[in-house]
Design a protein around this motif. Structure first.
Motif, PDB file in Angstrom:
ATOM      1  N   GLN A 148       0.935  -1.277   0.182  1.00  0.00           N
ATOM      2  CA  GLN A 148       0.051   0.021   0.004  1.00  0.00           C
ATOM      3  C   GLN A 148       0.962   1.340  -0.085  1.00  0.00           C
ATOM      4  O   GLN A 148       0.707   2.262  -0.693  1.00  0.00           O
ATOM      5  N   ARG A 149       1.951   1.245   0.843  1.00  0.00           N
ATOM      6  CA  ARG A 149       2.813   2.366   1.000  1.00  0.00           C
ATOM      7  C   ARG A 149       3.534   2.580  -0.400  1.00  0.00           C
ATOM      8  O   ARG A 149       3.686   3.700  -0.679  1.00  0.00           O
ATOM      9  N   GLU A 152       1.071   4.130  -2.889  1.00  0.00           N
ATOM     10  CA  GLU A 152       0.871   5.464  -2.591  1.00  0.00           C
ATOM     11  C   GLU A 152       2.006   6.116  -2.881  1.00  0.00           C
ATOM     12  O   GLU A 152       1.741   7.651  -3.477  1.00  0.00           O
ATOM     13  N   ALA A 156       1.953   9.034  -5.685  1.00  0.00           N
ATOM     14  CA  ALA A 156       1.834  10.692  -5.338  1.00  0.00           C
ATOM     15  C   ALA A 156       3.075  11.336  -5.595  1.00  0.00           C
ATOM     16  O   ALA A 156       3.022  12.543  -5.897  1.00  0.00           O
TER      17      ALA A 156
END
Length: 182
Positions: A148-149, A152, A156
């Motif tokens: 997930q990190r 993201e 981003a």
């Protein structure tokens, strides 16, 4: 290179070698090769095989010529995104660096390795990472958080859509030289 491209390249190389050797033997009249080749050309099957090989070599050569002349000059190491204001180049190294920066925050990980696959048509990336765990932790929870990190942060920071993040966890490295305490 995928399997089909390798097969076509292999067939092209074999046909070119056979055709070239046959032509050289025929031109230089080496041994009985001229009479054998003349007999082969005069038969209808041999004639069509030679014509087929020549057409195959010609078509593949033509495709290779067109591909080399019309190929984009973009680097195979990155992703080019066309915008109204110009072109944005994002390299594989910058994506790998972003993933490494994300993985650095986890103290439980050792020896992280990252590979990036770029899908140019969809302007998206697939990220594969593998690492060893330093100590026993909840591997599934940790890997879900890492997935997930990473997704993201790459989306981003670099604004590149991430299609997939694949995480491989290896068993913890054990120092065999360390003495056991009993």
């Amino acid at each position: 290179m995928n399997g089909f491209t390798r097969l076509v390249g292999f067939l092209f190389a074999v046909a070119t070698i056979i055709f070239s050797v046959g032509a050289l033997l025929y031109l230089f009249d080496i041994g009985a090769s001229t009479s054998v080749i003349d007999g082969w050309i005069s038969s209808s099957v041999g004639f069509w095989i030679i014509i087929g090989m020549a057409v195959f070599i010609g078509l593949i050569s033509l495709v290779m010529l067109v591909a080399s002349l019309s190929g984009s000059s973009s680097s195979a190491e990155g992703l080019k995104i066309e915008t109204a204001d110009g072109t944005i180049d994002i390299t594989k190294a910058s994506i790998r660096s972003t993933v490494h920066q994300t993985l650095k925050k986890y103290t439980e990980l050792r020896s992280p390795q990252v590979s990036v696959q770029i899908h140019r048509r969809q302007e998206a990336v697939t990220i594969r990472t593998s690492f060893h765990l330093f100590r026993e932790t909840g591997a599934q929870t940790l890997t879900k958080e890492v997935q997930q990190r990473v997704k993201e942060n790459v989306e981003a920071w670099l604004e590149v859509p991430v299609r997939d993040v694949r995480v491989t966890v290896h068993e913890p490295k054990v120092d065999k030289k360390k003495a056991r305490v009993v």
